[in-house]
Design an enzyme around this catalytic site. Sequence first.
Site, PDB file in Angstrom:
ATOM      1  N   CYS A 113       0.726  -1.132  -0.035  1.00 35.47           N
ATOM      2  CA  CYS A 113       0.090   0.202  -0.536  1.00 35.47           C
ATOM      3  C   CYS A 113       1.012   1.315   0.060  1.00 35.47           C
ATOM      4  CB  CYS A 113      -1.077   0.220   0.994  1.00 35.47           C
ATOM      5  SG  CYS A 113      -1.811  -1.588   0.700  1.00 35.47           S
ATOM      6  N   HIS A 255      -3.920   7.052   1.883  1.00 38.33           N
ATOM      7  CA  HIS A 255      -3.720   5.820   1.235  1.00 38.33           C
ATOM      8  C   HIS A 255      -5.193   5.310   2.165  1.00 38.33           C
ATOM      9  CE1 HIS A 255      -4.424   1.600   1.138  1.00 38.33           C
ATOM     10  NE2 HIS A 255      -3.894   1.167   1.691  1.00 38.33           N
ATOM     11  N   ASN A 285     -10.754  -0.628   0.171  1.00 37.22           N
ATOM     12  CA  ASN A 285      -8.704  -0.784  -0.207  1.00 37.22           C
ATOM     13  C   ASN A 285      -8.354  -1.207  -1.505  1.00 37.22           C
ATOM     14  OD1 ASN A 285      -6.239  -1.091   0.440  1.00 37.22           O
ATOM     15  ND2 ASN A 285      -6.739  -1.783   2.961  1.00 37.22           N
TER      16      ASN A 285
END
Length: 329
Positions: A113, A255, A285
């Site tokens: 990520c 993020h 996500n």
Amino acid sequence: MGAGIAITGCGSAAPATVLTNNHLAQMVETSDEWINTRTGMRNRHIASPTESLSQLSAVAAQNAIAMAGISVTDIDLIILATSTPDDMFGSACRVQGLIGATNAVAFDLTAACSGFIFALITASQFIRTGVYKNVLIIGADVLSRWVDWSDRASCVLFGDGAGAIVCQGTHESDRLLSFEMYSKGSQNDSLNLNYQSCSKPLVDGITAQNGNYQPVSMNGREVYRFAVAKVPEAIGKAMFRANLTAEDIDWLLLHQANQRIMDAVAKRLKIPAEKILSNIAEYGNTSAASIPLALDAAVRGGKVKPGDTIAASGFGAGLTWGSAIFKWK
């Protein structure tokens, strides 16, 4: 030598198939209210069996190159940040072929990520030393391939997508103002996608490994604590390096892991909640894709304007985290 960096284009792509919270409630014991309250997510886009990470990356790349107003043959470097390539040897070269970037060298970068931020920082070194002038950075992941759809704790979180930016060398003012990068391998088991080996006898007592990768495994509580503690620190240090304060930041671009994490980071940095760029409700996500996906939506939606100062941060498996302060366009 001494070239600065201008971020001149962005683009994104996501699969058409949408998996809603209500769909997930038919698969595991959960509800729309439970998921949305704890994560801020309502939908996530899921790649079909005929869609690939390379295809999504190519579309995002083409959109970014078009916005930058250059030819695809002007691109001389492609960095694909991904943890879920179509090919274990890497997918950046496949993307290069799909978009026709015949003059570009291409490679994958894996930092989960944090991948997009790490790729941006990596690209900046090539530009600042004068090695490359036009760099295409892609963040893309198809995590639906690696989710245990019976695990309520993780299956509600992840979606698929790709985002891209074009960075160009400039002898005008440098738009990448500062950055920070960190790793902490001692917490690797908090979030991972591990290889599980099994023995395969070959000949004369020689044994080889012959196993498979396991689904995503995450300790959500530990990841939350890590992000809320470390991300504000990384952004704060980057702001200090750039001689900026919270009042100088136009947008906070994190993020898209959890809306509560984003809210907590903004609060610690004393950045107003209305300055958070978030599309987590629609995409969930998407790992390395989440930051460029959110940036592209904000630019094309008219929120982010040329000259705006953006504080961005990626964080996740590794554990890794990093931040970058840059001006759009």
